[in-house]
Design an enzyme around this catalytic site. Structure first.
Site, mmCIF file in Angstrom:
data_model
loop_
_atom_site.group_PDB
_atom_site.id
_atom_site.type_symbol
_atom_site.label_atom_id
_atom_site.label_comp_id
_atom_site.label_asym_id
_atom_site.label_seq_id
_atom_site.Cartn_x
_atom_site.Cartn_y
_atom_site.Cartn_z
ATOM 1 N N TYR A 72 6.642 -21.849 6.166
ATOM 2 C CA TYR A 72 7.501 -21.107 5.229
ATOM 3 C C TYR A 72 8.585 -22.026 4.674
ATOM 4 C CZ TYR A 72 10.313 -17.493 3.108
ATOM 5 O OH TYR A 72 10.989 -16.731 2.192
ATOM 6 N N PHE A 129 9.942 -20.953 -28.512
ATOM 7 C CA PHE A 129 8.699 -20.642 -27.816
ATOM 8 C C PHE A 129 8.862 -19.227 -27.255
ATOM 9 C CE2 PHE A 129 5.778 -20.293 -24.271
ATOM 10 C CZ PHE A 129 4.612 -20.475 -24.981
ATOM 11 N N THR A 130 7.760 -18.489 -27.224
ATOM 12 C CA THR A 130 7.809 -17.043 -26.929
ATOM 13 C C THR A 130 8.602 -16.721 -25.651
ATOM 14 O OG1 THR A 130 5.657 -17.319 -25.875
ATOM 15 C CG2 THR A 130 5.671 -16.519 -28.148
ATOM 16 N N ASP A 150 12.145 -28.851 -22.212
ATOM 17 C CA ASP A 150 10.901 -28.186 -21.823
ATOM 18 C C ASP A 150 9.862 -29.306 -21.721
ATOM 19 O OD1 ASP A 150 8.534 -26.871 -21.573
ATOM 20 O OD2 ASP A 150 8.989 -25.319 -23.051
ATOM 21 N N LYS A 199 0.094 -27.200 -17.541
ATOM 22 C CA LYS A 199 -0.371 -27.980 -18.704
ATOM 23 C C LYS A 199 -0.502 -29.454 -18.298
ATOM 24 C CE LYS A 199 1.344 -24.145 -20.857
ATOM 25 N NZ LYS A 199 2.001 -23.028 -20.154
ATOM 26 N N ARG A 204 -0.943 -17.420 -33.255
ATOM 27 C CA ARG A 204 0.424 -17.950 -33.164
ATOM 28 C C ARG A 204 1.055 -17.765 -34.542
ATOM 29 N NH1 ARG A 204 1.837 -19.076 -27.641
ATOM 30 N NH2 ARG A 204 1.923 -16.890 -28.076
ATOM 31 N N PHE A 234 2.159 -10.104 -28.326
ATOM 32 C CA PHE A 234 0.871 -10.742 -28.616
ATOM 33 C C PHE A 234 -0.094 -10.652 -27.431
ATOM 34 C CE2 PHE A 234 1.745 -14.524 -26.084
ATOM 35 C CZ PHE A 234 3.134 -14.512 -26.028
HETATM 36 C C1 LIG Z 1 6.046 -24.970 -24.369
HETATM 37 C C2 LIG Z 1 5.927 -23.961 -23.274
HETATM 38 N N1 LIG Z 1 7.002 -23.658 -22.552
HETATM 39 C C3 LIG Z 1 6.952 -22.747 -21.560
HETATM 40 C C4 LIG Z 1 5.787 -22.070 -21.261
HETATM 41 C C5 LIG Z 1 5.783 -21.019 -20.189
HETATM 42 O O1 LIG Z 1 5.076 -21.443 -19.082
HETATM 43 P P1 LIG Z 1 4.178 -20.486 -18.148
HETATM 44 O O2 LIG Z 1 3.060 -19.961 -18.976
HETATM 45 O O3 LIG Z 1 3.744 -21.387 -17.031
HETATM 46 O O4 LIG Z 1 5.063 -19.383 -17.657
HETATM 47 C C6 LIG Z 1 4.635 -22.367 -21.989
HETATM 48 C C7 LIG Z 1 3.366 -21.655 -21.705
HETATM 49 O O5 LIG Z 1 2.494 -21.473 -22.458
HETATM 50 C C8 LIG Z 1 4.709 -23.335 -23.026
HETATM 51 O O6 LIG Z 1 3.640 -23.651 -23.784
#
Ligand SMILES: Cc1ncc(COP(=O)(O)O)c(C=O)c1O
Length: 471
Positions: free
Chosen positions: A85, A137-138, A228, A271, A395, A462
């Protein structure tokens, strides 16, 4: 045709061909469905490719997130999982890998990228503050907003024009940052949210020169920069390829130098880092780290696992090291460029120049007759699946969501269908099939009609929205 008239791709572009630096040891069968099966599947999925079953997909380019093939070393590492743990060996391996390759001093693991975004936003953003960044970013913007902040787009204007060729279309426009600072005051800027590469702009990179200038500016105004780093390795490839003075530097050197101009980074390890699940958040300031370490136990798990199993942290530590190998990155980005070159040669409208992780089809260029409130990119994504079983992602207007103040669609300038290429998964033959599928959708563009949204979730619509075809 005589055999001597056939040409390899390398011969077609007058260079020696290169190949991926790996061979395949284990395979997962895939199947192409019939046109009737696909018509039924996409209708049942409400014309949203997120709602398809993967068994109904032939070539899956929905995302490059969590879809990489792990290496034999990573799989072997899974057997070294220390599932204690607290204080797992694998945590210390992961911490060292982040320190060695990204250069930050302190790190907390998270279950994936948005877990890290949540911790950072809640810790650093004060209600009413602005967070300037190189295109939204979303999930990132949503976490800014949930923490009471407002995202402000400060990417260069060229990034909003899909056909404009610029080597570093992800760059920040420092004049836009300065105008914001003058308007709201530096104390009301929570931090700069810098992404390398920029997903929503088409996987476009940021130059070293740009981040260096940004650092100087931020030092003068006492503003922090958080990165990021999700696809920062791919960004490093473009710096090596395009920026003066970097051709002889390794990807690992470029990555570390870039990170050194920032105060910390969050990571969706699904990624660049070549794992199927995981994330991390790393910073240099101890006080900030301490606050993050306090919060991670509330939302993710103890600060030495943060939502990941020990075995996952081991695979991630190995993935970080594999991800920065020059031959890996060249093959990875090279495969994306290969697909892009085919489509460009056929004059199909895509975002130029081609980015690091995906091809972005310009849906406005495909369907000038479909208005943006009939979701052209959603239409194109569904059409591609219908034609060939290739799954991409919208997108555009659907992903951009609604303005929280006015409730209106945001109508982004870029209305795109993304075909994201998983790392180490598909071959050149798969890319050829995809290229032909895109061409078929393009050839059929004039007959294609818009969609109506019939179910709209409140957040990140989306993922789960449903649509019906307009007559
Ligand atoms: C540029 C970017 N930042 C953050 C994220 C969020 O990461 P996660 O999907 O691992 O939560 C993504 C995911 O698609 C991303 O493409």
């Amino acid at each position: 045709m005589t055999s001597s008239s056939l040409k390899t791709f390398g011969q077609q572009v007058s260079r020696r061909s290169w190949a991926e630096p790996w061979k395949i040891k284990s395979v997962e069968p895939i199947r192409k469905t019939s046109q009737e099966e696909r018509a039924q599947a996409i209708q049942e999925a409400g014309y949203n490719t997120f709602l398809l079953r993967s068994a109904d997909v032939y070539i899956d380019l929905l995302t490059d997130s969590g879809t990489s093939a792990m290496s034999d070393r990573q799989w072997a590492g899974m057997m070294l999982g220390d599932e204690a743990y607290a204080g797992s060996n694998n945590f210390y391996r992961l911490e060292k890998a982040v320190q060695d390759y990204y250069g930050y001093l302190h790190m907390v693991p998270t279950h994936q990228g948005r877990g890290a975004e949540h911790l950072l936003s809640q810790t650093v953003i004060k209600k009413g503050q602005s967070i300037p960044g190189n295109m939204y970013f979303t999930t990132t913007r949503l976490h800014h907003e949930l923490a009471g902040g407002t995202f402000v787009d400060v990417i260069i204007d060229e990034a909003h024009d899909p056909s404009y060729e610029h080597p570093f279309k992800g760059n920040i426009d420092l004049e836009k940052v300065d105008a914001l600072v003058k308007k709201v005051g530096a104390e009301n800027v929570a931090y700069i949210s810098l992404a390398g590469t920029v997903n929503m702009a088409g996987g476009q990179p940021v130059s070293m020169e740009n981040v260096r200038q940004l650092r100087e500016y931020c030092d003068r105004h006492g503003i922090r920069i958080f990165l990021d780093a999700t696809r920062m390795v791919e960004n490093a490839y473009f710096i090596q390829d395009r920026e003066d003075g970097y051709a002889d530097k390794t990807i690992a050197q470029i990555l570390k130098e870039f990170c050194s101009y920032t105060d910390g980074a969050w990571m969706s390890a699904k990624k660049d880092n070549l794992v199927n699940i995981g994330g991390w958040l790393a910073v240099n300031e101890f006080e900030l780290f301490d606050a993050l370490r306090n919060l991670v136990v509330v939302y993710e798990g103890l600060h030495t696992y943060g939502g990941m199993a020990g075995r996952d942290m081991e695979a991630l530590a190995i993935g970080i090291e594999e991800a920065v190998q020059d031959d890996h990155v060249r093959a990875r980005v090279g495969q994306v460029l290969y697909l892009g070159d085919l489509l460009l040669d056929w004059k199909i409208p895509i975002v130029k120049p081609v980015g690091g992780h995906a091809i972005f089809l310009d849906a406005k260029g495909f369907y000038p007759h479909i208005p943006q409130d009939q979701f052209p990119a959603q239409v194109l994504t569904a059409q591609l699946y219908l034609d060939s079983g290739v799954r991409g992602m919208e997108r555009g207007n659907v992903s951009a969501g609604r303005n929280p103040e006015t409730g209106d669609h945001r109508y982004p300038a870029l209305e795109l269908t993304r075909l994201a290429i998983p790392r180490r998964v598909y071959t050149q033959a798969h890319m050829d099939v995809v290229a032909e599928a895109v061409k078929a959708a393009y050839d059929n563009r004039e007959q294609t009609r818009g969609l109506e949204m019939v179910y709209e979730p409140k957040e990140l619509r989306f993922f789960q929205a449903r649509f019906e075809p307009l007559g």
